[in-house]
Design a protein around this motif. Structure first.
Motif, PDB file in Angstrom:
ATOM      1  N   VAL A 191       0.814  -1.209   0.000  1.00  0.00           N
ATOM      2  CA  VAL A 191       0.000   0.000   0.000  1.00  0.00           C
ATOM      3  C   VAL A 191       0.851   1.264   0.000  1.00  0.00           C
ATOM      4  N   ASN A 192       0.278   2.323  -0.541  1.00  0.00           N
ATOM      5  CA  ASN A 192       0.891   3.647  -0.513  1.00  0.00           C
ATOM      6  C   ASN A 192      -0.060   4.559   0.254  1.00  0.00           C
ATOM      7  N   MET A 193       0.259   4.818   1.523  1.00  0.00           N
ATOM      8  CA  MET A 193      -0.646   5.579   2.381  1.00  0.00           C
ATOM      9  C   MET A 193      -0.795   7.025   1.918  1.00  0.00           C
ATOM     10  N   GLY A 194       0.220   7.577   1.264  1.00  0.00           N
ATOM     11  CA  GLY A 194       0.111   8.939   0.752  1.00  0.00           C
ATOM     12  C   GLY A 194      -0.989   9.063  -0.288  1.00  0.00           C
TER      13      GLY A 194
ATOM     14  N   ASP B 102      11.602   6.080  21.983  1.00  0.00           N
ATOM     15  CA  ASP B 102      11.050   4.730  21.959  1.00  0.00           C
ATOM     16  C   ASP B 102       9.765   4.717  21.126  1.00  0.00           C
ATOM     17  N   TYR B 103       9.861   4.190  19.947  1.00  0.00           N
ATOM     18  CA  TYR B 103       8.729   4.115  19.012  1.00  0.00           C
ATOM     19  C   TYR B 103       7.508   3.443  19.629  1.00  0.00           C
ATOM     20  N   PHE B 104       7.715   2.465  20.504  1.00  0.00           N
ATOM     21  CA  PHE B 104       6.615   1.667  21.035  1.00  0.00           C
ATOM     22  C   PHE B 104       5.843   2.349  22.161  1.00  0.00           C
ATOM     23  N   THR B 105       6.421   3.367  22.812  1.00  0.00           N
ATOM     24  CA  THR B 105       5.767   3.935  23.996  1.00  0.00           C
ATOM     25  C   THR B 105       5.436   5.423  23.876  1.00  0.00           C
ATOM     26  N   ILE B 106       6.002   6.124  22.921  1.00  0.00           N
ATOM     27  CA  ILE B 106       5.728   7.555  22.798  1.00  0.00           C
ATOM     28  C   ILE B 106       4.279   7.788  22.363  1.00  0.00           C
TER      29      ILE B 106
ATOM     30  N   VAL C 139       9.941  11.221  14.979  1.00  0.00           N
ATOM     31  CA  VAL C 139      11.051  10.312  15.265  1.00  0.00           C
ATOM     32  C   VAL C 139      12.212  10.595  14.319  1.00  0.00           C
ATOM     33  N   THR C 140      13.422  10.626  14.866  1.00  0.00           N
ATOM     34  CA  THR C 140      14.629  10.883  14.077  1.00  0.00           C
ATOM     35  C   THR C 140      15.574   9.697  14.181  1.00  0.00           C
ATOM     36  N   VAL C 141      16.150   9.315  13.067  1.00  0.00           N
ATOM     37  CA  VAL C 141      17.171   8.260  13.053  1.00  0.00           C
ATOM     38  C   VAL C 141      18.516   8.907  13.363  1.00  0.00           C
ATOM     39  N   VAL C 142      19.115   8.512  14.476  1.00  0.00           N
ATOM     40  CA  VAL C 142      20.384   9.124  14.880  1.00  0.00           C
ATOM     41  C   VAL C 142      21.588   8.315  14.399  1.00  0.00           C
ATOM     42  N   ALA C 143      21.362   7.053  14.069  1.00  0.00           N
ATOM     43  CA  ALA C 143      22.462   6.231  13.558  1.00  0.00           C
ATOM     44  C   ALA C 143      21.880   5.066  12.756  1.00  0.00           C
TER      45      ALA C 143
ATOM     46  N   TRP D 252       8.264   9.145   8.606  1.00  0.00           N
ATOM     47  CA  TRP D 252       7.445   8.249   9.418  1.00  0.00           C
ATOM     48  C   TRP D 252       5.947   8.404   9.168  1.00  0.00           C
ATOM     49  N   ARG D 253       5.564   9.264   8.230  1.00  0.00           N
ATOM     50  CA  ARG D 253       4.140   9.498   7.987  1.00  0.00           C
ATOM     51  C   ARG D 253       3.385   8.242   7.553  1.00  0.00           C
ATOM     52  N   PRO D 254       3.955   7.388   6.681  1.00  0.00           N
ATOM     53  CA  PRO D 254       3.202   6.176   6.312  1.00  0.00           C
ATOM     54  C   PRO D 254       2.840   5.314   7.528  1.00  0.00           C
ATOM     55  N   ILE D 255       3.789   5.145   8.452  1.00  0.00           N
ATOM     56  CA  ILE D 255       3.512   4.353   9.648  1.00  0.00           C
ATOM     57  C   ILE D 255       2.462   5.041  10.510  1.00  0.00           C
TER      58      ILE D 255
END
Length: 222
Positions: free
Chosen positions: A67-70, A188-192, A200-204, A111-114
């Motif tokens: 799927v393409n959520m956009g 923490d993606y699961f609890t925020i 959410v930002t990817v730091v590494a 992260w918009r699709p998720i």
């Protein structure tokens, strides 16, 4: 050849694709097991819906729905033309998954699709029309009961996505014998709170066990 990435924009488009697979199987003398082993796919699926004959064909051939959520943001414009009854066709992702169909999604570099998979909130967009400077896109919620949980959304872009590219032996999860591909996030993606997922930002990032992004951050012990 592996028939993948056919655009299944609507239910009838998917129906025609299934008919094509049926014809290929008959003309080539292929077994259903062989056809299922190809892991054929359908892309976008904005208005695929869940008509019984189409779902039966997708299950029969083991077709992966991507799927393409956009693109879901264009449905309100379609509804103005065809009526509100069109909404029930708008990517019923949870129902597909509950029926045992494998579903993945296209990413857009953020992260918009998720977030949309979880909340079913999308930015209204008429394809080809750009927002004026300073204009903010309208947010709508389509079929909220079709939202999935965070774990499922993550599986759609890891474990299940690896199946899509037929590489589940080396990709999709962190296990012995697989590539050590991973991302370190700033929260923490699961609890925020769910709306923070958009920030959410990817730091590494690690690829095959080598840090290819964020060496300075990890080196500083952050």
């Amino acid at each position: 050849w592996r028939p993948v990435q056919a655009h299944g924009t609507s239910s009838h488009g998917a129906r025609l694709y299934i008919q094509m697979l049926e014809q290929a199987m008959e003309e080539g003398g292929y077994s259903l097991e062989y056809m299922r082993g190809l892991r054929t796919t359908l892309e976008h699926n904005i208005l695929l819906g869940q008509l019984p004959d189409v779902m039966e064909g997708i299950k029969k051939f083991g077709i992966i729905i991507n799927v393409n959520m956009g693109m879901l943001g264009g449905v309100p414009f379609n509804m103005k033309v065809y009526g509100d009854e069109l909404e029930e066709f708008a990517m019923p992702v949870k129902t597909w998954i509950d029926q045992g169909i494998r579903v993945t999604f296209e990413g857009g570099g953020n992260w918009r699709p998720i977030h949309s998979l979880i909340t079913r909130q999308v930015e209204v967009s008429d394809f080809g029309v750009r927002l004026a400077p300073g204009e903010v896109a309208e947010i709508v919620t389509l079929l909220p009961d079709e939202g999935v949980d965070r774990v499922t959304a993550l599986k759609m872009t890891t474990n299940w996505a690896a199946e899509y590219v037929m590489a589940e032996d080396t990709l999709g999860s962190l296990e012995p014998g697989k590539y050590a591909d991973f991302a370190v996030l700033d929260r923490d993606y699961f609890t925020i709170p769910v709306d923070e997922i958009l920030d959410v930002t990817v730091v590494a990032t690690g690829l095959s066990g080598e840090i290819v992004h964020g060496q300075d951050v990890l080196g500083a012990g952050n």
